[in-house]
Enzyme design. Sequence first.
Site, PDB file in Angstrom:
ATOM      1  N   HIS A 257      -0.470   0.712   7.633  1.00 29.40           N
ATOM      2  CA  HIS A 257      -0.036   0.411   6.277  1.00 29.40           C
ATOM      3  C   HIS A 257       0.430  -1.035   6.182  1.00 29.40           C
ATOM      4  O   HIS A 257       0.632  -1.706   7.189  1.00 29.40           O
ATOM      5  CB  HIS A 257       1.071   1.368   5.824  1.00 29.40           C
ATOM      6  CG  HIS A 257       2.252   1.434   6.755  1.00 29.40           C
ATOM      7  ND1 HIS A 257       2.198   2.025   8.004  1.00 29.40           N
ATOM      8  CD2 HIS A 257       3.531   0.992   6.611  1.00 29.40           C
ATOM      9  CE1 HIS A 257       3.390   1.942   8.591  1.00 29.40           C
ATOM     10  NE2 HIS A 257       4.213   1.306   7.770  1.00 29.40           N
ATOM     11  N   ARG A 267      10.591  -5.850  -5.102  1.00 25.65           N
ATOM     12  CA  ARG A 267      10.463  -4.506  -4.531  1.00 25.65           C
ATOM     13  C   ARG A 267      11.517  -4.331  -3.458  1.00 25.65           C
ATOM     14  O   ARG A 267      11.729  -5.218  -2.620  1.00 25.65           O
ATOM     15  CB  ARG A 267       9.072  -4.304  -3.934  1.00 25.65           C
ATOM     16  CG  ARG A 267       8.830  -2.904  -3.355  1.00 25.65           C
ATOM     17  CD  ARG A 267       7.371  -2.753  -2.920  1.00 25.65           C
ATOM     18  NE  ARG A 267       7.093  -1.395  -2.485  1.00 25.65           N
ATOM     19  CZ  ARG A 267       7.234  -0.952  -1.224  1.00 25.65           C
ATOM     20  NH1 ARG A 267       7.640  -1.799  -0.282  1.00 25.65           N
ATOM     21  NH2 ARG A 267       6.973   0.296  -0.926  1.00 25.65           N
TER      22      ARG A 267
END
Length: 326
Positions: A257, A267
């Site tokens: 990932h 974020r």
Amino acid sequence: MVLLSKATTEQYSYIKNYMPTAFSSTIPIVDLSKPDAKTLIVKACEEFGFFKVINHGVPIEAISQLESEAFKFFSMPLNEKEKAGPPKPFGYGSKKIGHNGDVGWVEYLLLNTNQEHNFSFYGKNAEKFRCLLNSYMSSVRKMACEILELMAEGLKIQQKNVFSKLLMDKQSDSVFRVNHYPACPELAVNGQNLIGFGEHTDPQIISLLRSNNTSGLQIFLRDGNWISVPPDHKSFFINVGDSLQVMTNGRFRSVRHRVLANGFKSRLSMIYFGGPPLSEKIAPLPSLMKGKESLYKEFTWFEYKNSTYGSRLADNRLGHFERIVA
């Protein structure tokens, strides 16, 4: 982290020839309150190495409060944040990820879950931060153990706590990481794809991640494609780690990932990495072998951690421990 100039952003890493990915609707969702949870967990770990959990039992209020305090920390002046200490390996870090040249558009706080932390740098709110953090980590570890025990049941392993006992051990080498990816307006203008955190797998047994409602997380599928994970601040995302891949003799695969920076919104993600004690021997479980040959040499968690220090994020760190089966 302050907003950086173009000259500075050029020091970071970009994805070349990147084709935008749509949000995927195929990511498995597991409702931990349902009787089929154990079956769905095993299926998700086999096919994706990744899934989302709902009805997880972690109070939304606890999540929101800790997230709020984390944002307060990252909004502090750099010289104040640096009082949390350089990441050796625990503490505050920015841009550099590891010791071998990996960089990302990220700042972070990395903490050991088995020790009391000195948050004096946080001023008058230090005790509040500590209490919120300890409560959150306790809740997430409980969820991790529930998932691992459901996993064992789904695999028809007689010893239900074969995985969870490693996280419950007083010597468990679990860590907690808070990542902050500031918005990068330059991306919104130029349409570039700046790497927030480069592609990698997690070395531990299991990772439990949640973030605010800002996109950026992507996972790599076995068909060779990257897909974007729709953000969901009320749910948790679960990663199979390298150690669990070994313990299942490759039946479960640790998921590769990465995180891309966002041009409009910051974020914030909070990840609990459930790890075994340093002396724990990692090898395929005999109950899952059934006459099969082991794909991996036995190693301790300490040996595996040591081997990762000389690697880059994208390296196959299990390669050193794979057996060549005729």
